[in-house]
Enzyme design. Sequence first.
Site, short mmCIF file in Angstrom:
data_model
loop_
_atom_site.label_atom_id
_atom_site.label_comp_id
_atom_site.label_asym_id
_atom_site.label_seq_id
_atom_site.Cartn_x
_atom_site.Cartn_y
_atom_site.Cartn_z
N ASP A 78 0.84 -1.20 0.00
CA ASP A 78 0.00 0.00 0.00
C ASP A 78 0.88 1.25 0.00
O ASP A 78 2.02 1.22 -0.48
CB ASP A 78 -0.97 -0.06 1.20
CG ASP A 78 -2.29 0.62 0.90
OD1 ASP A 78 -2.39 1.85 1.10
OD2 ASP A 78 -3.23 -0.07 0.46
N ASP A 79 0.36 2.31 0.55
CA ASP A 79 1.05 3.60 0.54
C ASP A 79 2.45 3.47 1.18
O ASP A 79 2.72 2.53 1.93
CB ASP A 79 0.22 4.60 1.34
CG ASP A 79 0.43 6.03 0.88
OD1 ASP A 79 1.40 6.27 0.15
OD2 ASP A 79 -0.38 6.90 1.28
N LYS A 155 -3.94 -0.57 -6.82
CA LYS A 155 -4.96 0.09 -6.00
C LYS A 155 -4.75 1.58 -6.21
O LYS A 155 -3.72 2.13 -5.80
CB LYS A 155 -4.78 -0.28 -4.53
CG LYS A 155 -5.60 0.56 -3.55
CD LYS A 155 -5.47 0.03 -2.13
CE LYS A 155 -6.06 0.96 -1.09
NZ LYS A 155 -5.96 0.41 0.28
N ASP A 157 -5.70 5.13 -5.28
CA ASP A 157 -6.37 5.86 -4.20
C ASP A 157 -6.87 7.20 -4.71
O ASP A 157 -6.58 7.59 -5.86
CB ASP A 157 -5.40 6.03 -3.02
CG ASP A 157 -6.12 5.95 -1.69
OD1 ASP A 157 -7.31 6.29 -1.65
OD2 ASP A 157 -5.48 5.55 -0.69
N SER A 188 -10.22 3.45 -5.45
CA SER A 188 -10.69 3.86 -4.10
C SER A 188 -11.62 5.06 -4.22
O SER A 188 -11.32 6.15 -3.71
CB SER A 188 -9.49 4.17 -3.22
OG SER A 188 -8.80 2.98 -2.92
N ARG A 210 -13.66 0.77 -3.81
CA ARG A 210 -14.00 1.08 -2.42
C ARG A 210 -15.21 2.00 -2.44
O ARG A 210 -15.26 2.98 -3.18
CB ARG A 210 -12.81 1.77 -1.75
CG ARG A 210 -11.62 0.84 -1.43
CD ARG A 210 -11.88 0.04 -0.15
NE ARG A 210 -12.27 0.96 0.93
CZ ARG A 210 -11.41 1.73 1.58
NH1 ARG A 210 -10.11 1.65 1.35
NH2 ARG A 210 -11.83 2.56 2.52
N ASP A 214 -12.46 3.74 5.45
CA ASP A 214 -11.43 2.76 5.80
C ASP A 214 -11.84 1.91 7.00
O ASP A 214 -12.38 2.42 7.97
CB ASP A 214 -10.13 3.48 6.21
CG ASP A 214 -9.43 4.12 5.02
OD1 ASP A 214 -9.99 4.12 3.91
OD2 ASP A 214 -8.31 4.62 5.22
#
Length: 413
Positions: A78-79, A155, A157, A188, A210, A214
Amino acid sequence: MMWSVVILCVLLPFTSGLDNGLARTPPMGWMSWERFRCNVDCKNDPDNCISAKLLMQMADRMAADGYLDAGYEYLSVDDCWMAKERSHLMGTLVADPERFPNGMKAVIDYVHSRGLKFGIYGSVGNKTCKGYPGNKYHMERDAATYAEWGVDMLKLDCCNPGPNFVTGFEQMGLYLNKTGRPILYGCSLAICMGPKVDYNLAKKYCNMWRNYEDVEDSWKYVFNIIEFYGKNDKKFLEIAGPGGWNDADELIVGDFSLSAGQQQTQMGLWAIMATPLFMSVDLRNIDESAKQLLLNKKLLAIHQDPLGIAGKRIWNIDGYTGRLESWLRPLSPEGRYAVGIFNKNVGGLLQMVNRTMSQLGLTDENGYTMKEVFTGISYGPYKSSDSLVILLPPSNLFLAVATPVTEKELIVS
Ligand code: GLA
Protein backbone atom coordinates in the site's frame (compact mmCIF):
# COMPACT_ATOMS: atom_id res chain seq x y z
CA MET A 1 -12.15 12.99 -44.08
CA MET A 2 -8.61 13.44 -42.87
CA TRP A 3 -9.90 15.31 -39.81
CA SER A 4 -12.48 12.68 -38.96
CA VAL A 5 -9.71 10.04 -38.95
CA VAL A 6 -7.62 12.20 -36.66
CA ILE A 7 -10.56 12.83 -34.33
CA LEU A 8 -11.39 9.11 -34.25
CA CYS A 9 -7.81 8.23 -33.39
CA VAL A 10 -7.79 10.71 -30.54
CA LEU A 11 -11.13 9.54 -29.15
CA LEU A 12 -10.74 5.83 -29.62
CA PRO A 13 -8.55 5.00 -26.65
CA PHE A 14 -11.10 6.65 -24.36
CA THR A 15 -14.28 5.06 -25.63
CA SER A 16 -14.01 1.48 -24.43
CA GLY A 17 -14.26 0.39 -20.79
CA LEU A 18 -11.90 -1.79 -18.83
CA ASP A 19 -12.19 -5.31 -20.15
CA ASN A 20 -9.23 -7.24 -18.85
CA GLY A 21 -10.82 -10.62 -18.13
CA LEU A 22 -9.77 -10.41 -14.46
CA ALA A 23 -11.67 -10.77 -11.18
CA ARG A 24 -14.29 -13.21 -12.45
CA THR A 25 -14.77 -13.97 -8.75
CA PRO A 26 -13.94 -11.48 -5.95
CA PRO A 27 -10.14 -11.08 -5.60
CA MET A 28 -8.22 -12.46 -2.63
CA GLY A 29 -4.84 -11.56 -1.21
CA TRP A 30 -2.89 -9.71 1.44
CA MET A 31 -2.50 -5.94 1.73
CA SER A 32 -0.04 -4.06 3.90
CA TRP A 33 -2.15 -1.06 4.87
CA GLU A 34 -4.37 -1.82 7.85
CA ARG A 35 -1.75 -3.74 9.81
CA PHE A 36 1.54 -2.12 8.79
CA ARG A 37 0.30 1.39 7.87
CA CYS A 38 2.95 3.91 6.87
CA ASN A 39 5.71 2.59 9.07
CA VAL A 40 8.87 3.70 7.29
CA ASP A 41 11.12 3.56 10.33
CA CYS A 42 13.32 0.63 9.36
CA LYS A 43 16.05 1.85 11.64
CA ASN A 44 14.09 1.35 14.84
CA ASP A 45 11.53 -1.17 13.65
CA PRO A 46 13.27 -3.20 10.94
CA ASP A 47 10.83 -6.12 11.08
CA ASN A 48 7.65 -4.14 10.63
CA CYS A 49 8.48 -1.25 8.32
CA ILE A 50 7.25 -1.14 4.71
CA SER A 51 10.24 -2.71 3.01
CA ALA A 52 11.45 -5.40 0.61
CA LYS A 53 12.12 -7.62 3.62
CA LEU A 54 8.55 -7.36 4.95
CA LEU A 55 7.00 -8.11 1.57
CA MET A 56 9.30 -11.03 0.88
CA GLN A 57 8.62 -12.52 4.30
CA MET A 58 4.87 -12.23 3.72
CA ALA A 59 5.28 -13.86 0.31
CA ASP A 60 7.09 -16.76 1.98
CA ARG A 61 4.31 -17.21 4.50
CA MET A 62 1.53 -16.94 1.92
CA ALA A 63 3.15 -19.62 -0.21
CA ALA A 64 4.28 -21.95 2.58
CA ASP A 65 1.35 -21.78 5.00
CA GLY A 66 -1.53 -22.59 2.68
CA TYR A 67 -2.87 -19.09 1.95
CA LEU A 68 -1.94 -19.16 -1.72
CA ASP A 69 -3.41 -22.64 -2.14
CA ALA A 70 -6.62 -21.40 -0.50
CA GLY A 71 -6.90 -18.63 -3.13
CA TYR A 72 -5.12 -15.61 -1.59
CA GLU A 73 -3.05 -14.81 -4.64
CA TYR A 74 -2.27 -11.08 -4.59
CA LEU A 75 0.38 -9.64 -2.29
CA SER A 76 -0.24 -5.93 -2.34
CA VAL A 77 1.91 -3.14 -0.98
CA ASP A 78 0.00 0.00 0.00
CA ASP A 79 1.05 3.60 0.54
CA CYS A 80 4.60 4.61 1.55
CA TRP A 81 6.60 2.26 -0.68
CA MET A 82 7.97 5.09 -2.78
CA ALA A 83 10.82 7.52 -2.58
CA LYS A 84 9.57 11.03 -1.89
CA GLU A 85 10.55 12.14 -5.40
CA ARG A 86 10.25 10.66 -8.86
CA SER A 87 13.50 9.88 -10.65
CA HIS A 88 15.08 13.15 -11.76
CA LEU A 89 16.17 11.76 -15.09
CA MET A 90 13.03 10.10 -16.42
CA GLY A 91 10.30 11.23 -14.05
CA THR A 92 9.46 7.61 -13.27
CA LEU A 93 8.32 6.30 -9.90
CA VAL A 94 11.00 4.75 -7.74
CA ALA A 95 10.82 2.64 -4.61
CA ASP A 96 12.49 4.11 -1.52
CA PRO A 97 16.15 3.19 -2.07
CA GLU A 98 16.88 2.39 1.57
CA ARG A 99 13.87 0.23 2.23
CA PHE A 100 13.98 -1.38 -1.22
CA PRO A 101 17.73 -1.53 -1.89
CA ASN A 102 17.36 -3.59 -5.09
CA GLY A 103 14.35 -1.68 -6.39
CA MET A 104 10.76 -2.82 -6.68
CA LYS A 105 11.23 -5.12 -9.65
CA ALA A 106 13.49 -7.41 -7.60
CA VAL A 107 10.77 -7.73 -4.95
CA ILE A 108 8.13 -8.40 -7.59
CA ASP A 109 10.30 -11.09 -9.17
CA TYR A 110 10.67 -12.69 -5.76
CA VAL A 111 6.91 -12.57 -5.14
CA HIS A 112 6.30 -14.14 -8.57
CA SER A 113 8.85 -16.85 -7.83
CA ARG A 114 6.64 -17.84 -4.89
CA GLY A 115 3.69 -18.28 -7.28
CA LEU A 116 1.95 -15.08 -6.14
CA LYS A 117 0.81 -11.98 -7.97
CA PHE A 118 1.93 -8.50 -6.98
CA GLY A 119 -0.23 -5.45 -6.22
CA ILE A 120 0.99 -1.87 -6.03
CA TYR A 121 -0.49 1.40 -4.80
CA GLY A 122 -0.87 4.87 -6.33
CA SER A 123 -3.15 7.88 -6.15
CA VAL A 124 -5.15 9.61 -8.85
CA GLY A 125 -4.07 12.95 -7.32
CA ASN A 126 -0.66 14.53 -7.32
CA LYS A 127 0.20 13.03 -3.93
CA THR A 128 -0.80 9.82 -2.17
CA CYS A 129 -2.69 10.02 1.11
CA LYS A 130 0.64 10.00 2.96
CA GLY A 131 2.31 12.53 0.70
CA TYR A 132 4.27 10.34 -1.72
CA PRO A 133 4.26 11.03 -5.47
CA GLY A 134 0.82 10.64 -7.08
CA ASN A 135 -0.02 9.50 -10.59
CA LYS A 136 -1.66 12.71 -11.79
CA TYR A 137 0.05 14.00 -14.98
CA HIS A 138 1.99 10.71 -15.26
CA MET A 139 -0.72 8.11 -15.84
CA GLU A 140 0.60 6.62 -19.06
CA ARG A 141 4.22 6.56 -17.94
CA ASP A 142 3.31 5.01 -14.57
CA ALA A 143 1.10 2.33 -16.13
CA ALA A 144 4.04 1.44 -18.37
CA THR A 145 6.40 1.31 -15.37
CA TYR A 146 4.04 -1.00 -13.48
CA ALA A 147 3.77 -3.31 -16.49
CA GLU A 148 7.55 -3.29 -16.98
CA TRP A 149 8.05 -4.29 -13.34
CA GLY A 150 5.50 -7.10 -13.65
CA VAL A 151 2.80 -5.56 -11.45
CA ASP A 152 -0.48 -7.54 -11.48
CA MET A 153 -2.77 -5.20 -9.56
CA LEU A 154 -3.08 -1.47 -8.89
CA LYS A 155 -4.96 0.09 -6.00
CA LEU A 156 -5.53 3.66 -7.16
CA ASP A 157 -6.37 5.86 -4.20
CA CYS A 158 -8.13 9.19 -4.31
CA CYS A 159 -6.19 11.55 -2.06
CA ASN A 160 -5.42 15.09 -3.16
CA PRO A 161 -7.61 14.46 -6.19
CA GLY A 162 -8.00 17.84 -7.86
CA PRO A 163 -10.97 18.67 -10.10
CA ASN A 164 -10.52 16.09 -12.87
CA PHE A 165 -10.10 12.99 -10.81
CA VAL A 166 -12.98 11.14 -12.50
CA THR A 167 -11.16 11.37 -15.81
CA GLY A 168 -8.02 10.27 -14.00
CA PHE A 169 -9.63 6.99 -12.93
CA GLU A 170 -10.85 6.40 -16.49
CA GLN A 171 -7.49 7.24 -17.98
CA MET A 172 -5.53 4.98 -15.67
CA GLY A 173 -7.88 2.10 -16.53
CA LEU A 174 -7.29 2.67 -20.21
CA TYR A 175 -3.54 3.05 -19.86
CA LEU A 176 -3.34 -0.14 -17.81
CA ASN A 177 -5.24 -1.90 -20.60
CA LYS A 178 -2.93 -0.39 -23.16
CA THR A 179 0.13 -1.98 -21.55
CA GLY A 180 -1.25 -5.37 -22.63
CA ARG A 181 -0.46 -6.79 -19.20
CA PRO A 182 -3.49 -8.00 -17.22
CA ILE A 183 -3.52 -5.66 -14.21
CA LEU A 184 -6.36 -5.90 -11.73
CA TYR A 185 -7.62 -2.39 -11.16
CA GLY A 186 -8.95 -1.29 -7.76
CA CYS A 187 -10.39 2.23 -7.53
CA SER A 188 -10.69 3.86 -4.10
CA LEU A 189 -13.63 5.99 -5.18
CA ALA A 190 -15.21 6.54 -1.77
CA ILE A 191 -12.06 8.22 -0.46
CA CYS A 192 -12.87 11.34 -2.45
CA MET A 193 -16.50 10.79 -3.53
CA GLY A 194 -17.83 9.67 -0.14
CA PRO A 195 -21.39 8.39 -0.44
CA LYS A 196 -21.62 9.83 -3.96
CA VAL A 197 -19.58 7.01 -5.50
CA ASP A 198 -20.30 6.82 -9.19
CA TYR A 199 -21.11 3.15 -9.69
CA ASN A 200 -21.31 3.49 -13.48
CA LEU A 201 -17.74 4.71 -13.52
CA ALA A 202 -16.79 1.95 -11.10
CA LYS A 203 -18.29 -0.88 -13.09
CA LYS A 204 -17.04 0.40 -16.41
CA TYR A 205 -13.43 1.02 -15.48
CA CYS A 206 -12.53 -0.87 -12.32
CA ASN A 207 -12.35 -4.50 -11.18
CA MET A 208 -13.15 -3.44 -7.61
CA TRP A 209 -14.03 -0.17 -5.97
CA ARG A 210 -14.00 1.08 -2.42
CA ASN A 211 -17.41 2.51 -1.58
CA TYR A 212 -17.08 3.23 2.15
CA GLU A 213 -14.65 4.50 4.75
CA ASP A 214 -11.43 2.76 5.80
CA VAL A 215 -11.60 -0.19 8.12
CA GLU A 216 -9.55 0.20 11.32
CA ASP A 217 -8.62 -2.36 13.93
CA SER A 218 -11.84 -2.08 15.90
CA TRP A 219 -15.26 -3.78 15.82
CA LYS A 220 -16.95 -0.40 15.45
CA TYR A 221 -15.51 0.03 11.96
CA VAL A 222 -16.39 -3.47 10.84
CA PHE A 223 -19.92 -3.01 12.20
CA ASN A 224 -20.41 0.29 10.34
CA ILE A 225 -19.29 -1.25 7.07
CA ILE A 226 -21.78 -4.11 7.57
CA GLU A 227 -24.54 -1.55 8.25
CA PHE A 228 -23.66 0.34 5.07
CA TYR A 229 -23.75 -2.83 2.99
CA GLY A 230 -26.91 -3.95 4.75
CA LYS A 231 -28.69 -0.70 3.85
CA ASN A 232 -27.40 -0.97 0.28
CA ASP A 233 -28.96 2.42 -0.39
CA LYS A 234 -27.72 2.83 -3.92
CA LYS A 235 -28.37 -0.81 -4.81
CA PHE A 236 -24.66 -1.31 -5.29
CA LEU A 237 -24.82 -4.98 -4.33
CA GLU A 238 -26.85 -5.58 -7.50
CA ILE A 239 -24.12 -3.90 -9.58
CA ALA A 240 -21.40 -6.33 -8.51
CA GLY A 241 -20.64 -9.37 -10.62
CA PRO A 242 -17.87 -11.14 -12.52
CA GLY A 243 -15.26 -8.54 -13.44
CA GLY A 244 -16.30 -5.86 -10.91
CA TRP A 245 -16.87 -5.97 -7.13
CA ASN A 246 -17.69 -3.64 -4.25
CA ASP A 247 -14.69 -3.46 -1.96
CA ALA A 248 -15.60 -3.33 1.74
CA ASP A 249 -11.88 -2.95 2.65
CA GLU A 250 -9.39 -5.28 4.32
CA LEU A 251 -10.02 -8.10 6.77
CA ILE A 252 -8.77 -7.43 10.27
CA VAL A 253 -8.96 -11.11 11.13
CA GLY A 254 -5.92 -12.13 13.21
CA ASP A 255 -5.14 -8.56 14.33
CA PHE A 256 -5.63 -7.11 17.79
CA SER A 257 -9.19 -6.15 18.51
CA LEU A 258 -11.85 -8.57 17.29
CA SER A 259 -13.16 -11.47 19.35
CA ALA A 260 -13.18 -14.89 17.69
CA GLY A 261 -16.89 -14.50 16.96
CA GLN A 262 -16.43 -11.02 15.48
CA GLN A 263 -13.69 -12.34 13.21
CA GLN A 264 -16.09 -15.01 11.95
CA THR A 265 -18.71 -12.33 11.39
CA GLN A 266 -16.37 -10.22 9.29
CA MET A 267 -15.19 -13.18 7.22
CA GLY A 268 -18.67 -14.63 6.81
CA LEU A 269 -20.38 -11.42 5.79
CA TRP A 270 -17.53 -10.42 3.46
CA ALA A 271 -18.09 -13.80 1.76
CA ILE A 272 -21.84 -13.24 1.47
CA MET A 273 -21.35 -9.67 0.20
CA ALA A 274 -18.89 -10.97 -2.41
CA THR A 275 -16.39 -8.32 -1.49
CA PRO A 276 -12.63 -8.93 -1.97
CA LEU A 277 -10.83 -10.78 0.82
CA PHE A 278 -7.57 -8.98 1.50
CA MET A 279 -5.99 -10.05 4.77
CA SER A 280 -3.98 -7.39 6.57
CA VAL A 281 -2.28 -9.31 9.32
CA ASP A 282 1.22 -10.32 10.33
CA LEU A 283 1.32 -13.80 8.81
CA ARG A 284 4.61 -14.49 10.61
CA ASN A 285 2.80 -14.29 13.88
CA ILE A 286 -0.86 -15.23 13.64
CA ASP A 287 -2.82 -17.38 16.05
CA GLU A 288 -4.02 -20.74 14.86
CA SER A 289 -7.76 -20.04 15.12
CA ALA A 290 -7.50 -16.88 12.97
CA LYS A 291 -5.42 -18.82 10.46
CA GLN A 292 -7.96 -21.63 10.28
CA LEU A 293 -10.73 -19.09 9.82
CA LEU A 294 -8.89 -17.42 6.93
CA LEU A 295 -8.39 -20.85 5.37
CA ASN A 296 -11.95 -22.15 5.99
CA LYS A 297 -12.71 -23.98 2.74
CA LYS A 298 -16.51 -23.94 3.08
CA LEU A 299 -16.49 -20.21 3.65
CA LEU A 300 -14.11 -19.51 0.78
CA ALA A 301 -16.30 -21.64 -1.52
CA ILE A 302 -19.20 -19.29 -0.74
CA HIS A 303 -16.99 -16.29 -1.43
CA GLN A 304 -15.71 -17.70 -4.71
CA ASP A 305 -19.04 -19.09 -5.91
CA PRO A 306 -18.99 -19.03 -9.73
CA LEU A 307 -22.49 -17.52 -10.07
CA GLY A 308 -20.91 -14.30 -8.81
CA ILE A 309 -24.08 -12.88 -7.30
CA ALA A 310 -23.53 -10.74 -4.20
CA GLY A 311 -25.77 -11.56 -1.26
CA LYS A 312 -28.02 -9.03 0.42
CA ARG A 313 -29.61 -8.34 3.76
CA ILE A 314 -33.19 -9.53 3.54
CA TRP A 315 -34.48 -8.32 6.87
CA ASN A 316 -33.27 -6.26 9.75
CA ILE A 317 -34.75 -5.78 13.19
CA ASP A 318 -33.33 -2.82 15.02
CA GLY A 319 -35.89 -2.95 17.75
CA TYR A 320 -36.59 -3.04 21.35
CA THR A 321 -36.68 -6.85 21.51
CA GLY A 322 -33.33 -7.33 19.90
CA ARG A 323 -31.20 -6.38 16.96
CA LEU A 324 -30.94 -9.12 14.42
CA GLU A 325 -30.55 -9.34 10.66
CA SER A 326 -30.51 -11.98 7.99
CA TRP A 327 -28.55 -12.23 4.74
CA LEU A 328 -28.94 -14.42 1.68
CA ARG A 329 -26.58 -15.15 -1.20
CA PRO A 330 -27.62 -17.38 -4.14
CA LEU A 331 -25.08 -20.09 -4.87
CA SER A 332 -24.51 -22.58 -7.64
CA PRO A 333 -25.85 -25.09 -8.47
CA GLU A 334 -29.11 -23.20 -8.65
CA GLY A 335 -31.34 -23.41 -5.62
CA ARG A 336 -28.59 -23.39 -3.00
CA TYR A 337 -28.03 -20.39 -0.77
CA ALA A 338 -25.64 -19.05 1.80
CA VAL A 339 -27.65 -17.87 4.80
CA GLY A 340 -26.21 -15.48 7.35
CA ILE A 341 -27.95 -14.55 10.58
CA PHE A 342 -26.19 -11.81 12.49
CA ASN A 343 -26.84 -10.97 16.14
CA LYS A 344 -26.13 -7.23 16.41
CA ASN A 345 -26.91 -6.96 20.10
CA VAL A 346 -24.23 -5.79 22.49
CA GLY A 347 -25.90 -7.12 25.65
CA GLY A 348 -24.50 -10.38 26.94
CA LEU A 349 -27.57 -12.54 26.39
CA LEU A 350 -27.68 -15.29 23.81
CA GLN A 351 -30.20 -14.16 21.22
CA MET A 352 -32.94 -16.66 20.41
CA VAL A 353 -33.44 -17.01 16.66
CA ASN A 354 -36.65 -18.75 15.63
CA ARG A 355 -37.34 -18.36 11.92
CA THR A 356 -39.08 -20.46 9.30
CA MET A 357 -37.28 -21.31 6.08
CA SER A 358 -39.47 -18.91 4.14
CA GLN A 359 -38.70 -16.14 6.62
CA LEU A 360 -35.05 -16.76 5.81
CA GLY A 361 -35.82 -16.41 2.09
CA LEU A 362 -35.74 -20.18 1.44
CA THR A 363 -38.90 -21.03 -0.47
CA ASP A 364 -38.37 -24.39 -2.18
CA GLU A 365 -41.46 -26.50 -1.42
CA ASN A 366 -39.38 -29.62 -0.78
CA GLY A 367 -37.57 -27.84 2.02
CA TYR A 368 -33.88 -27.63 2.89
CA THR A 369 -31.02 -29.10 4.78
CA MET A 370 -28.47 -26.69 6.23
CA LYS A 371 -24.84 -27.04 7.15
CA GLU A 372 -23.27 -24.42 9.40
CA VAL A 373 -19.90 -23.26 8.15
CA PHE A 374 -18.03 -22.52 11.39
CA THR A 375 -19.22 -25.49 13.48
CA GLY A 376 -19.94 -28.08 10.76
CA ILE A 377 -23.30 -28.83 12.43
CA SER A 378 -26.11 -30.06 10.14
CA TYR A 379 -29.69 -28.78 10.51
CA GLY A 380 -32.93 -30.07 9.02
CA PRO A 381 -34.36 -31.28 6.76
CA TYR A 382 -36.87 -28.47 7.20
CA LYS A 383 -40.06 -27.82 5.23
CA SER A 384 -40.49 -24.19 4.26
CA SER A 385 -42.84 -23.68 7.20
CA ASP A 386 -40.44 -25.34 9.66
CA SER A 387 -38.28 -23.16 11.89
CA LEU A 388 -34.60 -23.02 12.49
CA VAL A 389 -34.15 -22.43 16.22
CA ILE A 390 -30.73 -21.41 17.49
CA LEU A 391 -29.12 -19.33 20.22
CA LEU A 392 -26.61 -16.81 18.92
CA PRO A 393 -24.03 -14.91 21.04
CA PRO A 394 -23.67 -11.12 20.62
CA SER A 395 -21.82 -9.96 17.45
CA ASN A 396 -21.82 -13.52 16.16
CA LEU A 397 -22.88 -14.84 12.80
CA PHE A 398 -24.65 -18.09 12.00
CA LEU A 399 -23.47 -18.93 8.49
CA ALA A 400 -24.89 -21.93 6.69
CA VAL A 401 -25.22 -23.34 3.21
CA ALA A 402 -28.83 -24.33 2.54
CA THR A 403 -29.44 -27.08 -0.02
CA PRO A 404 -32.92 -27.95 -1.30
CA VAL A 405 -34.15 -31.44 -0.51
CA THR A 406 -34.42 -33.42 -3.77
CA GLU A 407 -37.54 -35.33 -4.93
CA LYS A 408 -35.61 -38.57 -4.43
CA GLU A 409 -34.75 -37.71 -0.84
CA LEU A 410 -38.40 -36.82 -0.22
CA ILE A 411 -39.57 -40.23 -1.44
CA VAL A 412 -37.00 -42.06 0.68
CA SER A 413 -38.00 -40.13 3.77
C1 GLA B 1 -6.59 5.76 2.19
C2 GLA B 1 -7.09 4.39 1.79
C3 GLA B 1 -6.47 3.32 2.66
C4 GLA B 1 -4.96 3.38 2.51
C5 GLA B 1 -4.47 4.79 2.88
C6 GLA B 1 -3.00 4.94 2.58
O1 GLA B 1 -7.01 6.13 3.46
O2 GLA B 1 -8.49 4.32 1.86
O3 GLA B 1 -6.95 2.05 2.29
O4 GLA B 1 -4.60 3.05 1.21
O5 GLA B 1 -5.17 5.79 2.16
O6 GLA B 1 -2.52 6.21 2.87
